[in-house]
Design a protein around this motif. Structure first.
Motif, PDB file in Angstrom:
ATOM      1  N   ARG A 114       0.977  -1.206   0.001  1.00 51.07           N
ATOM      2  CA  ARG A 114       0.077  -0.109  -0.042  1.00 51.07           C
ATOM      3  C   ARG A 114       1.064   1.221  -0.035  1.00 51.07           C
ATOM      4  O   ARG A 114       1.961   1.358   0.512  1.00 51.07           O
ATOM      5  N   GLU A 115       0.478   2.279  -0.843  1.00 52.36           N
ATOM      6  CA  GLU A 115       1.257   3.388  -0.856  1.00 52.36           C
ATOM      7  C   GLU A 115       1.053   4.368   0.256  1.00 52.36           C
ATOM      8  O   GLU A 115      -0.228   4.625   0.534  1.00 52.36           O
ATOM      9  N   ARG A 116       2.111   4.649   0.951  1.00 51.33           N
ATOM     10  CA  ARG A 116       1.923   5.647   1.996  1.00 51.33           C
ATOM     11  C   ARG A 116       2.316   7.120   1.713  1.00 51.33           C
ATOM     12  O   ARG A 116       2.966   7.331   0.942  1.00 51.33           O
ATOM     13  N   GLY A 117       1.413   8.054   2.389  1.00 50.47           N
ATOM     14  CA  GLY A 117       1.403   9.195   1.990  1.00 50.47           C
ATOM     15  C   GLY A 117       2.528   9.823   3.064  1.00 50.47           C
ATOM     16  O   GLY A 117       2.773   9.311   4.006  1.00 50.47           O
ATOM     17  N   ALA A 118       2.868  11.201   2.580  1.00 50.84           N
ATOM     18  CA  ALA A 118       3.902  11.805   3.592  1.00 50.84           C
ATOM     19  C   ALA A 118       3.426  12.195   5.035  1.00 50.84           C
ATOM     20  O   ALA A 118       4.451  11.917   5.814  1.00 50.84           O
ATOM     21  N   LEU A 172       2.622  18.120   1.527  1.00 48.91           N
ATOM     22  CA  LEU A 172       3.139  17.222   0.969  1.00 48.91           C
ATOM     23  C   LEU A 172       1.988  16.435   0.082  1.00 48.91           C
ATOM     24  O   LEU A 172       2.037  16.305  -1.147  1.00 48.91           O
ATOM     25  N   ASP A 173       1.164  15.878   0.942  1.00 48.57           N
ATOM     26  CA  ASP A 173       0.063  15.020   0.409  1.00 48.57           C
ATOM     27  C   ASP A 173      -0.567  15.509  -0.851  1.00 48.57           C
ATOM     28  O   ASP A 173      -1.198  15.125  -1.968  1.00 48.57           O
ATOM     29  N   ARG A 174      -1.126  16.726  -0.336  1.00 48.90           N
ATOM     30  CA  ARG A 174      -2.108  17.697  -1.388  1.00 48.90           C
ATOM     31  C   ARG A 174      -1.438  17.953  -2.596  1.00 48.90           C
ATOM     32  O   ARG A 174      -1.699  17.913  -3.888  1.00 48.90           O
ATOM     33  N   ALA A 225      -2.141  16.673  -6.315  1.00 53.32           N
ATOM     34  CA  ALA A 225      -2.646  17.732  -7.571  1.00 53.32           C
ATOM     35  C   ALA A 225      -1.706  17.363  -8.659  1.00 53.32           C
ATOM     36  O   ALA A 225      -1.996  17.278  -9.727  1.00 53.32           O
ATOM     37  N   ARG A 226      -0.547  17.015  -8.370  1.00 49.43           N
ATOM     38  CA  ARG A 226       0.685  16.450  -9.634  1.00 49.43           C
ATOM     39  C   ARG A 226       0.152  15.036 -10.362  1.00 49.43           C
ATOM     40  O   ARG A 226       0.270  15.049 -11.364  1.00 49.43           O
ATOM     41  N   ARG A 227      -0.352  14.331  -9.195  1.00 48.58           N
ATOM     42  CA  ARG A 227      -0.866  13.107 -10.099  1.00 48.58           C
ATOM     43  C   ARG A 227      -2.125  13.328 -10.916  1.00 48.58           C
ATOM     44  O   ARG A 227      -2.382  12.764 -12.033  1.00 48.58           O
ATOM     45  N   ALA A 228      -3.051  14.051 -10.310  1.00 49.10           N
ATOM     46  CA  ALA A 228      -4.149  14.443 -11.168  1.00 49.10           C
ATOM     47  C   ALA A 228      -3.888  15.142 -12.413  1.00 49.10           C
ATOM     48  O   ALA A 228      -4.454  15.051 -13.389  1.00 49.10           O
TER      49      ALA A 228
END
Length: 141
Positions: A24-28, A127-129, A133-136
């Motif tokens: 599972r990918e963990r957020g910052a 950082l998560d936001r 946004a970068r992924r979107a």
């Protein structure tokens, strides 16, 4: 059972070897808060020794409470991926601050770790936001 025995043991009919799925990918924020709690768990070793050495608490209570706090903080570090785990982390910050009533220097230590917790909470969320946004923008989601 040794590794050689495990390797030579047949898996049996119909039994496939276990294959782990992707992690599972963990957020910052989750990672930073987890690190902060582990650091606090490690830190608790030293106040435990101080409280024991000064005779503030009986040895069983000093070591039992210190080890208990270290275990709870370490286990709580695994829960930071859930909102309830983050709230539990905030509660633990208040509990660490309350240890200042047992050993006054812990007020200063607790304030430093509370500042670290707040920084990790705020910066991790930023950082998560930004990453979302970068992924979107790249169309990865």
């Amino acid at each position: 059972m040794t590794d050689a025995n495990r390797a030579s043991r047949p898996t049996g009919p119909g039994r496939a070897p276990r294959v782990r799925g992707p992690r599972r990918e963990r957020g910052a924020q989750e990672s930073l808060l987890s690190i902060a709690l582990v650091l606090e768990a490690i830190m608790f070793f030293f106040p435990m020794l101080v409280v024991f050495g000064k005779g503030t608490l009986p040895p069983a209570l000093a070591f039992g409470g210190g080890i208990g706090a270290m275990v709870v903080l370490a286990l709580a570090s695994r829960l930071t991926g859930k909102p309830a785990g983050v709230w539990f982390g905030w509660l633990l910050q208040a509990a660490i601050l309350a240890t200042g009533f047992i050993e006054p220097f812990m007020f200063a230590v607790a304030v430093v770790f509370l500042a670290l917790w707040v920084f990790c909470f705020v910066k991790g969320g930023q950082l998560d936001r930004q990453n979302a946004a970068r992924r979107a923008a790249l169309g990865e989601d």
